[in-house]
Design an enzyme around this catalytic site. Structure first.
Site, PDB file in Angstrom:
ATOM      1  N   GLN A  35     -41.854  18.309  24.123  1.00 19.27           N
ATOM      2  CA  GLN A  35     -43.019  18.005  24.966  1.00 19.27           C
ATOM      3  C   GLN A  35     -42.690  18.300  26.421  1.00 19.27           C
ATOM      4  OE1 GLN A  35     -44.797  14.184  24.284  1.00 19.27           O
ATOM      5  NE2 GLN A  35     -46.086  14.275  26.104  1.00 19.27           N
ATOM      6  N   ARG A  43     -54.931  23.496  27.491  1.00 17.93           N
ATOM      7  CA  ARG A  43     -55.878  22.434  27.785  1.00 17.93           C
ATOM      8  C   ARG A  43     -55.696  22.045  29.257  1.00 17.93           C
ATOM      9  NH1 ARG A  43     -53.884  16.885  24.715  1.00 17.93           N
ATOM     10  NH2 ARG A  43     -51.761  16.761  25.556  1.00 17.93           N
TER      11      ARG A  43
END
Length: 318
Positions: A142, A220
Site C-alpha cells: 500500500q 482514483r
C-alpha cells in the site's frame, strides 16, 4: 526552470566525487546512510556526489536531507543491490528511502518496504524537486511510491503494489515503466492528489506496461482535481473494464482529469469505461507526451563520465 538548489550553470555535470559503499568492508563505508552523512551540507552545492553501492542487501532506512542536493545513489543492477526495511505504522515515517534534497538521481537499485498488508507502507517518498529514477525496482503493498511534490522522472522502473501504489501530488513522467498490481480485486494503481485546476501537477505514463495478479483500477482521486494520463501503454486484463474509480465521491467526476491515448492490450478496451474519463485527441495528448511536462530539459542530467576520489576530510568524518 532553474534548479531549486543552485544555478545548474555553475556545475560541471561530467565529473562527480565518488563514494563507495560496500558491506564487505572494501568500500569507503559499509552503510548507505553513513555515506550520505559524510557529504557536507550545502544548499548551494556546486559539486556532484556519486554514491556507488556495491551488490548486497542493505537493511536500513535512508534519508537524503534537504541540504544535500546533487547526489546520485547508484547500484550496478537492481537485481543484486537491494535497500530494504519494514515499517507500516505512520505514512510519513514508513519510507525505506526518503528524498528531501533537490536534484537527486537514483539508479539500478531495488528499494523495498517489506511490511506487507494492513497499513500504509511506503518504499520511496520523493518530497523534493528535480528527482530522477532509472532502472529501479520499487516494491511494497500500500502506497508503495509516495510521489509527493516537484518535478520527477522515472524511466525503465518496475513499481509493484496493490492499493494506491503510486500516490501524491508531483508532476511526474513515467517512461517505459512496468507497473505490477498485487491487488486481488478493486485496487488502484494511482491516487494523484492535485487540489485545484490551476496546479500543474499530474502523472503521465508513457509507453508503460501494466500487469498484475488480480483486478485493479487505473486510478482514483486523492485530490478533487486528480490528473493522470496513460499513453502508448500496454494494459493486460488486470485493468477493470470501468478503468477509473471516483473514491465514493461522485462530485469528483466533474473535476478529475483521467485520460487514455493510444493504449492497447486486453485491458485497454474503453467500451465500459466510466463516462467521465477521456479518450484523448492528438491535440489533447500532446502536452503529456514529452519531458516538457516536467520541465525536464532544464534539469535532467546525464550520468557523470569522470570521477574524483572523495577527500580525506569526508572519509574520516564518521
Amino acid at each position: 526552470m532553474a534548479s531549486s538548489s543552485s544555478s545548474s550553470s555553475s556545475i560541471d555535470f561530467s565529473t562527480a566525487i565518488l563514494i563507495r559503499v560496500d558491506q564487505s568492508g572494501k568500500g569507503d563505508f559499509n552503510k548507505i546512510q553513513d555515506a550520505i552523512e559524510s557529504i557536507p551540507p550545502n544548499l548551494n552545492n556546486s559539486q556532484l556526489y556519486f554514491i556507488w553501492v556495491k551488490p548486497g542487501v542493505y537493511r536500513e532506512k535512508v534519508v537524503i536531507p534537504v541540504d544535500k542536493p546533487y547526489i546520485t545513489l547508484s547500484g550496478t543492477k537492481a537485481s543484486d543491490t537491494i535497500l530494504v526495511w519494514s515499517d507500516g505504522k505512520v505514512l510519513l515515517d514508513s519510507p525505506t528511502l526518503t528524498v528531501f534534497a533537490s536534484d537527486f538521481v537514483c539508479r539500478f537499485l531495488t528499494i523495498q518496504n517489506e511490511f506487507g498488508t494492513g497499513a500504509q507502507a511506503v518504499a520511496v517518498r520523493v518530497a523534493a524537486d528535480n528527482a530522477a529514477f532509472y532502472g529501479c525496482v520499487i516494491k511494497s503493498y500500500q502506497d508503495t511510491l509516495l510521489d509527493g511534490d516537484g518535478n520527477h522522472y522515472f524511466k525503465n522502473c518496475y513499481i509493484e503494489g496493490a492499493t494506491d501504489f503510486i500516490c501524491g501530488n508531483a508532476s511526474s513522467l513515467y517512461e517505459k515503466c512496468h507497473l505490477h498490481s498485487l491487488s486481488p480485486k478493486d485496487g488502484s494503481i494511482t491516487a494523484q492528489k492535485r487540489m485545484s485546476a490551476t496546479e500543474k501537477s499530474g502523472y503521465t505514463f508513457l509507453g508503460c506496461k501494466l500487469t498484475g495478479s488480480g483486478l485493479t483500477y487505473l486510478g482514483r482521486p486523492w485530490g478533487p482535481y486528480s490528473r493522470v494520463v496513460f499513453a502508448y501503454s500496454f494494459f493486460s486484463n488486470v485493468v477493470l473494464p470501468q478503468g477509473w474509480n471516483e473514491w465514493r465521491d461522485p462530485s469528483k467526476q466533474e473535476t478529475v482529469y483521467y485520460g487514455e491515448y493510444k493504449c492497447y492490450g486486453p485491458g485497454a478496451d474503453r467500451k465500459q469505461r466510466v463516462k467521465w474519463s477521456k479518450q484523448l485527441s492528438d491535440d489533447e495528448a500532446a502536452v503529456f507526451l514529452s519531458k516538457d511536462f516536467i520541465g525536464g530539459k532544464d534539469w535532467l542530467r546525464p550520468a557523470p563520465s569522470h570521477f574524483k576520489n572523495a577527500p580525506k576530510s569526508i572519509l574520516s568524518s564518521l
